[in-house]
Write a protein that holds these residues in place. Structure first.
Motif: not given
Length: 693
Positions: A598, A654-655, A619-620, A617, A622-627
């Motif tokens: 990840d 988050t992210g 993001n993965r 910011w 797929n566009g989702r936030p990455l922590d």
């Protein structure tokens, strides 16, 4: 004129209980009430202006500095320089540079680096200056006599914590600043009363030289101007320096003030006021008592010429030390400012003298009112012409009228002048009615009086003597044979002691009757005065004029201590383009891959130089936030050898990571290095160029 003001008025005694022993005459009460109302208006308006005015509304402004505010430099500079919008005076202690611990690191030797139209000063730094955030505090006196001060920070290597608090009080503030502002207003008011009152006497109503209310007005104007000038001289040192009220007694500071341009102007004003005292003494002495018309005319001409020279000199003490002495076309602005001040004094001071005359005398010559009306008209024309030039010189553009404090105050002043002219037009209408009411009345050519109504006083004296004699004759105090008395009414030689008692009683009754007659005569005069609707209307309109003039004078005083619009806009123009560029938000996207689980994604970095804000910011794919555990950013400007400037933003959500206080010292093409750590062993740093500003 009404007969009540000049003819003896028969009076009958009043009962003692109805005699107002200590009540001032009604006319005097009206004049005092008007004066108290105007005084309250002065205090209210001046207090409002002081409450709303900034203490540092000086006329020189800091355009730029090197290093600039908030700059981060790789190594300590050899000196710190400041560039101002106009000429300033700086002492050796005027520029101080403090390290993060609050210790001075400057040499204390301020150097003048000015050249051509550039006004620049600098101070050297000591060797071995450490890294960190430094504070530069400075204070100066602008060429138009107003103090200005400020402070800013810059950093060497990287920003750091500092124990130095930026000074909040600016130049000319505090209690000393308030007292100095009050003294400035009092000086203007004293000048207006002194010059305008004297002009009213010489040009409009010569007989007013013998009227005590007008005499008091002019003398009080002289005293007010003299006292306020002394106060300004004593307050000048702490006003431009320490700000401590106790320093008014510092002889060393007073000596330094006298060596400056404003101090020399104040000292010159005091010398001119000494000559003005002699002028006032002759005006209300020899001139008021002169009976021969030809001699009085010659003396009046000499007083007019001498008074004009003195008034011009007094006005020059303002023009040569304040607004007009700096900026563009100062050679033209100084004489224009002198003429402007003289016109203000002739109009407003003469208006005050006319108001006092209308409220303290039962009759005023129509010719005197007409002469003042002409004087006021000429003064207004001169004010309009000189005011237009001064407004152009100080504002410089139409936008400056609405976008600057000076321009907005100037609009208020123009509005007040328009109102004042409207009321003055109403006064001229009342004056015209006075003329129509008695067109055949001859011009005032009589000798000036030395007091009040002589005929009335003579009438009172004559009536008093007759009444006293009548009361004395009619009273029975005993006779030589002792009838109506006893043996105690005689002495060894047979003369009655009661005669002495009767004489004392007669004296008391005569004084009582005199007070009674004076009160009755004053009441009759007031009724005669108020019975004239034209004069009543003129009194009311002149009172309104004076009230508006008081507010106008307060606004004018505030204008003299406000930074001109032209200066404010020049400062904006000097830093506007660069500041505009620096304030634009910038952003970039940076893909990254730490190589671990990840560990792949995209970073969006957004920088707001205006608010010193940094947002990151992650993001993965797929566009989702990455922590992730840690995010770091560093900025480097290779062309100027600045940086890296590290920033470790805290996690906001988050992210999303956000940081405040991120200072980018100058525009340019910066290299942004982003470090992302996804685990204890997985970390990557990616770089990309970003143009800032």
């Amino acid at each position: 004129m009404p007969a009540a003001a000049s003819s003896p008025v028969p009076l009958s005694p009043l009962p003692p209980s109805t005699v107002p022993r200590h009540t001032p005459p009604a006319g005097r009460r009206s004049g005092r009430s008007a004066a108290v109302a105007l005084l309250l208006l002065v205090a209210t308006v001046f207090g409002a202006l002081l409450a709303g005015a900034s203490p540092a509304s000086a006329h020189a402004a800091l355009i730029t500095s090197d290093p600039r505010q908030g700059a981060v430099v790789a190594s300590a500079p050899e000196e710190v320089t400041l560039t101002f919008s106009e000429g300033v005076a700086l002492s050796d202690d005027a520029i101080r540079v403090l390290d993060p611990d609050g210790k001075r690191v400057d040499t204390g030797d301020v150097r003048d680096l000015s050249g051509g139209k550039v006004v620049k000063y600098g101070v050297g730094l000591k060797s071995g200056v450490p890294n960190g955030t430094f504070t530069v505090a400075w204070k100066a006196v602008s060429a138009d006599s107003h103090p200005v001060a400020g402070a800013f920070t810059f950093s060497v290597g990287a920003p750091s914590e500092t124990s130095v608090a930026l000074p909040q009080e600016q130049g000319g503030g505090g209690v000393v600043g308030v007292l100095y502002g009050i003294a400035r207003y009092a000086a203007y008011a004293g000048f207006v009363l002194l010059v305008g009152g004297a002009a009213f006497v010489l040009a409009c109503r010569p007989r007013a030289a013998g009227r005590r209310p007008v005499q008091r007005l002019v003398v009080q104007g002289w005293a007010l101007l003299t006292g306020s000038t002394i106060a300004l001289l004593l307050l000048r040192g702490p006003y431009t320096g320490s700000g401590r009220l106790a320093d008014v007694v510092d002889t060393g500071g007073l000596r330094a003030v006298l060596e400056s341009k404003p101090g020399a102007a104040l000292a010159s004003r005091l010398m001119l006021l000494g000559i003005a005292a002699l002028f006032v003494a002759v005006l209300f002495g020899a001139y008021a008592q002169r009976r021969n018309a030809e001699e009085r005319k010659d003396l009046g001409f000499g007083l007019g010429v001498g008074g004009a020279v003195i008034a011009t000199g007094l006005a020059a003490t303002w023009a040569m030390a304040e607004h007009a002495s700096t900026g563009i076309q100062s050679g033209v602005a100084i004489p224009v400012d002198i003429v402007h001040l003289l016109a203000v004094a002739a109009w407003l001071g003469g208006l005050t003298a006319l108001l006092v005359t209308l409220f303290t005398e039962p009759t005023v010559e129509r010719s005197a009112v007409r002469r003042f009306s002409r004087l006021a008209f000429v003064s207004v024309v001169v004010l309009a012409a000189t005011g237009v030039y001064q407004s152009w010189r100080q504002v410089g553009s139409w936008s400056g009228l609405t976008s600057t404090s000076y321009g907005r105050l100037l609009l208020v002043k123009v509005g007040l002048v328009v109102v004042l002219i409207g009321v003055a037009a109403l006064s001229r209408r009342w004056t015209a009615r006075l003329t129509e009411a008695a067109p055949a009345e001859e011009e005032d050519g009589g000798a000036p009086d030395s007091g009040g109504d002589r005929s009335g006083a003579k009438s009172s004296e004559g009536s008093g003597e007759d009444s006293g004699k009548s009361d004395s004759d009619g009273g029975t105090v005993g006779n030589g044979d002792g009838e109506g008395g006893d043996d105690r009414g005689r002495t060894d030689d047979g003369e009655p002691v009661a005669v002495a008692v009767a004489v004392a009683a007669d004296a008391r009754r005569t004084a009582q009757l005199e007070r009674q007659r004076t009160a009755r005569l004053t009441a009759l005069r007031k009724r005669a005065r108020d019975a004239d609707p034209e004069r009543s209307g003129l009194r009311r309109s002149v009172l309104v004029e004076t009230a508006v003039a008081v507010v106008l004078l307060a606004v004018t005083t505030a204008l003299t201590s406000t930074e001109p619009a032209r200066t404010e806009e020049a400062v904006r123009a000097a830093s506007g383009a660069q500041g505009e560029q620096a304030q634009r938000k910038v952003s970039l996207r940076m893909p990254f891959d730490t190589g671990g689980e990840d560990g792949k994604g995209t970073a969006k970095i957004e920088l707001d130089p205006a608010g010193n804000l940094l947002d990151v910011w992650l993001n993965r794919p797929n566009g989702r936030p990455l922590d992730v555990p840690e995010v770091k950013v560093a900025f480097t400007l290779e062309a100027e050898k600045l940086g890296p400037l590290p920033v470790q933003p805290p996690k906001a959500e988050t992210g999303h990571w956000a940081a405040n206080g991120v200072q980018i010292p100058m525009p340019g093409e910066w290299e942004v290095a982003l470090t992302v750590r996804t685990s204890d062993i997985d970390q990557v740093t990616v770089t990309k160029k970003l143009k800032i500003g």
